[in-house]
Design an enzyme around this catalytic site. Structure first.
Site, PDB file in Angstrom:
ATOM      1  N   ASN A  35      41.582  22.052 -22.192  1.00  0.00           N
ATOM      2  CA  ASN A  35      40.924  23.333 -22.456  1.00  0.00           C
ATOM      3  C   ASN A  35      39.452  23.086 -22.762  1.00  0.00           C
ATOM      4  OD1 ASN A  35      42.986  22.812 -24.839  1.00  0.00           O
ATOM      5  ND2 ASN A  35      41.425  24.028 -25.836  1.00  0.00           N
ATOM      6  N   ASP A  36      38.941  23.477 -23.901  1.00  0.00           N
ATOM      7  CA  ASP A  36      37.486  23.554 -24.131  1.00  0.00           C
ATOM      8  C   ASP A  36      36.667  22.306 -23.753  1.00  0.00           C
ATOM      9  OD1 ASP A  36      38.835  25.425 -25.607  1.00  0.00           O
ATOM     10  OD2 ASP A  36      37.916  24.912 -27.506  1.00  0.00           O
ATOM     11  N   GLU A  53      35.485  31.545 -32.348  1.00  0.00           N
ATOM     12  CA  GLU A  53      35.687  30.137 -32.016  1.00  0.00           C
ATOM     13  C   GLU A  53      34.441  29.577 -31.331  1.00  0.00           C
ATOM     14  OE1 GLU A  53      40.354  29.516 -31.516  1.00  0.00           O
ATOM     15  OE2 GLU A  53      39.488  30.381 -29.719  1.00  0.00           O
ATOM     16  N   TRP A 104      46.842  18.345 -19.575  1.00  0.00           N
ATOM     17  CA  TRP A 104      46.249  19.638 -19.939  1.00  0.00           C
ATOM     18  C   TRP A 104      44.811  19.474 -20.418  1.00  0.00           C
ATOM     19  CZ3 TRP A 104      46.782  24.851 -20.213  1.00  0.00           C
ATOM     20  CH2 TRP A 104      46.012  25.539 -21.173  1.00  0.00           C
ATOM     21  N   TRP A 138      43.092  31.890 -22.879  1.00  0.00           N
ATOM     22  CA  TRP A 138      44.405  31.744 -23.516  1.00  0.00           C
ATOM     23  C   TRP A 138      45.408  32.817 -23.140  1.00  0.00           C
ATOM     24  CZ3 TRP A 138      45.369  27.199 -24.982  1.00  0.00           C
ATOM     25  CH2 TRP A 138      44.355  26.394 -25.499  1.00  0.00           C
ATOM     26  N   PHE A 175      40.631  18.763 -32.793  1.00  0.00           N
ATOM     27  CA  PHE A 175      40.208  20.003 -32.145  1.00  0.00           C
ATOM     28  C   PHE A 175      38.744  19.912 -31.685  1.00  0.00           C
ATOM     29  CE2 PHE A 175      43.351  23.623 -33.432  1.00  0.00           C
ATOM     30  CZ  PHE A 175      44.415  22.864 -32.981  1.00  0.00           C
ATOM     31  N   SER A 176      38.250  21.039 -31.180  1.00  0.00           N
ATOM     32  CA  SER A 176      36.941  21.043 -30.515  1.00  0.00           C
ATOM     33  C   SER A 176      35.772  20.638 -31.405  1.00  0.00           C
ATOM     34  CB  SER A 176      36.660  22.431 -29.941  1.00  0.00           C
ATOM     35  OG  SER A 176      37.386  22.581 -28.762  1.00  0.00           O
ATOM     36  N   TRP A 187      49.359  22.884 -23.416  1.00  0.00           N
ATOM     37  CA  TRP A 187      48.654  22.565 -24.667  1.00  0.00           C
ATOM     38  C   TRP A 187      49.635  21.921 -25.648  1.00  0.00           C
ATOM     39  CZ3 TRP A 187      48.692  23.299 -29.901  1.00  0.00           C
ATOM     40  CH2 TRP A 187      47.493  23.058 -30.573  1.00  0.00           C
TER      41      TRP A 187
HETATM   42  C1  FRU Z   1      39.309  27.396 -28.310  1.00  0.00           C
HETATM   43  C2  FRU Z   1      40.170  26.629 -29.295  1.00  0.00           C
HETATM   44  C3  FRU Z   1      39.314  26.074 -30.419  1.00  0.00           C
HETATM   45  C4  FRU Z   1      40.128  24.905 -30.879  1.00  0.00           C
HETATM   46  C5  FRU Z   1      40.720  24.407 -29.603  1.00  0.00           C
HETATM   47  C6  FRU Z   1      42.089  23.800 -29.742  1.00  0.00           C
HETATM   48  O1  FRU Z   1      39.831  27.483 -27.044  1.00  0.00           O
HETATM   49  O2  FRU Z   1      41.187  27.463 -29.785  1.00  0.00           O
HETATM   50  O3  FRU Z   1      38.996  26.990 -31.421  1.00  0.00           O
HETATM   51  O4  FRU Z   1      39.344  23.945 -31.520  1.00  0.00           O
HETATM   52  O5  FRU Z   1      40.781  25.489 -28.716  1.00  0.00           O
HETATM   53  O6  FRU Z   1      42.485  23.150 -28.589  1.00  0.00           O
END
Ligand code: FRU
Length: 486
Positions: free
Chosen positions: A37-38, A219, A35, A302, A97-98, A62
């Site tokens: 994401n950001d 975010e 997976w 999301w 996290f990010s 996730w």
């Molecule tokens: C944004 C987010 C961030 C967080 C991350 C977690 O997509 O929710 O705020 O750090 O993804 O994976």
């Protein structure tokens, strides 16, 4: 190296060999396995572009966040590097996290949100704090005094659970970071911190806030100068739809204004939607050595994630985009490096578009296509992309209503997710211009030289690659199409 990190690196290496490369996007970044994401830590280090990303290697869902890692010389061809961070400390045991990265004194500095959970009255509460890791481009050491920016440094009433996604920069020997937070009214705000040393930060101020108007939690903030303006970029959650400008749920916006370094005051003048498509979130920017500001975003969101379980990986990033300002409005354009990979040019001029038809050699699933549309004897013009016998995705221009729509209802979706999104567009001197990037499972539409962008995923088998055009009158079209070969 911690056991968790070692395990993730070994797993990634082993599973990567099983992935069918033909199914991957050709010129967009996709994660090795599992997976994504950001985008995180998008920055130069030792003259190469680095991209980290939110990563769970073990499944296409996730879960406990790691940082994956890759680098590139031109934003198009990426080389995977070993997993950079794992949630292996008490203060980040729930997830790494990010965050972001800079090159500093020959080292690569990563800042990220360490998330852990505390138990209070039998209930678990998340704690989010900012942490630093320093490394050599492959291996990173989390510093001893983490977390270096704690939620108790925020003003009274700010959330301890929502405090994340630091974006760091350095200016005149001082470090700065902006962090997303939730204020005492429950809605989003961006906190600014500064430091002389990476381990001793102080709170400077709140530089902007939602005041319950632009969604709830903000975010992934980013803050930078763009030509004569300053841009604060945020990704608000829980926004309410507003005409065709914003959709419900997660959005990403440019807040454009001025900034006074003497008192750290940001004066917001304008709000601009970054991307009107179905799949775009959490963008981050970096500056290249030649001064270009480049944005990259996660090509999903999301509320609408459709898991690409079949491939063994499930995330894609947008094409990196150069940002410029035209009369106070931010324009985005695919990085110029992409043009090096164009081949097989096919062009047609003054094509009269009426009943549905195709053009020889205008087709494909990894293409870069430019269209100029004129004429005033039609109301609707349509392009069908990635089309086969029954499947297709459509770009529909309703000239009368000045609305451009992307519709993937018939792209092969098997889930009842949002499939259509529309935005207002304006012709310029009687012409609408489109640049459309299709890369296997994604479609990015740049309108009027990047004044607006619409990014969406499609779920169509790769064998379906026809393109056709139609209009209900007589539209006039110039078209140039390139294949992209990487
Ligand atoms: C944004 C987010 C961030 C967080 C991350 C977690 O997509 O929710 O705020 O750090 O993804 O994976």
């Amino acid at each position: 190296m911690s056991q968790l990190l070692e395990k993730a690196r070994e797993f990634e290496q082993k599973e990567l060999n099983k992935i069918n490369m033909e199914e991957r996007p050709l010129f967009h970044f996709s994660n090795p396995v599992g997976w994504m994401n950001d985008p995180n830590g998008f920055s130069d280090y030792h003259k190469e572009h680095h991209l980290f990303f939110q990563y769970y290697p073990y499944e296409t869902r996730w879960n406990s966040m790691h940082w994956g890692h890759a680098k590139s010389k031109d934003f198009i061809k990426w080389e995977y590097l070993p997993v950079a961070l794992a949630p292996d400390q008490e203060y980040d045991s729930y997830g790494v996290f990010s965050g972001s990265a800079i090159e500093d004194k020959g080292k690569q500095v990563l800042v990220y949100t360490g998330v852990n959970e505390i138990l209070k009255d039998g209930k678990a509460y998340a704690r989010q704090n900012q942490c630093v890791a320093i490394g050599d481009g492959i291996n990173y050491q989390k510093i001893a005094c983490n977390p270096v920016v704690r939620s108790d440094m925020l003003p009274e009433g700010s959330s301890r659970e929502d405090f994340r996604d630091p974006k760091i920069w350095k200016e005149e020997d001082k470090y700065y970071m902006v962090v997303g937070s939730r204020g005492n009214d429950g809605s989003g705000q961006v906190a600014l911190f500064s430091a002389d040393q990476l381990d001793s930060w102080k709170f400077v101020g709140i530089i902007d806030k939602s005041a319950n108007e632009l969604g709830k939690m903000w975010e992934c903030p980013d803050f930078y100068q763009l030509e004569e303006k300053y841009v604060l970029m945020v990704s608000p959650q829980e926004m309410e739809a507003k005409e065709r400008e914003f959709h419900s749920g997660n959005n990403s916006v440019f807040l454009v204004g001025t900034y006074c370094k003497c008192n750290y005051k940001f004066n917001r003048e304008k709000i601009q939607n970054i991307d009107y498509g179905l799949d775009f979130y959490a963008p981050q920017t970096m500056q290249t050595e030649d001064g270009r500001r480049i944005l990259i975003g996660w090509m999903q969101s999301w509320d609408n994630p459709i898991y690409q379980d079949i491939h063994g990986w499930s995330g894609m990033m947008t094409i990196p985009r150069e940002l410029t300002i035209k009369e106070g409005h931010i324009c985005q354009w695919p990085v110029r490096e992409l043009e090096k990979y164009r081949t097989g040019k096919v062009s047609y001029e003054n094509v009269v578009v009426g009943k549905e038809f195709s053009l020889a050699d205008i087709n494909g699933r990894s293409i870069d296509m430019e269209i100029q549309l004129t004429g005033d004897t039609y109301q609707k013009y349509k392009i069908k992309l990635a089309a086969g016998d029954s499947r297709y995705s459509e770009i529909i221009y309703n000239r009368k209503e000045k609305v451009l729509t992307f519709d993937r209802t018939y792209s092969g979706l098997k889930r009842d997710v949002t499939s259509m999104r529309s935005m207002y567009v304006e012709e310029e001197n009687g012409m609408l211009s489109l640049r459309v990037l299709v890369d296997k499972y994604s479609v990015e539409i740049f309108v009027n030289n990047g004044e607006q962008v619409m990014t969406s995923l499609i779920y169509t088998p790769l064998s379906e690659n026809s393109i056709s055009f139609s209009s209900d009158g007589e539209a006039c079209m110039n078209i140039t199409k390139y294949n992209i070969e990487v």
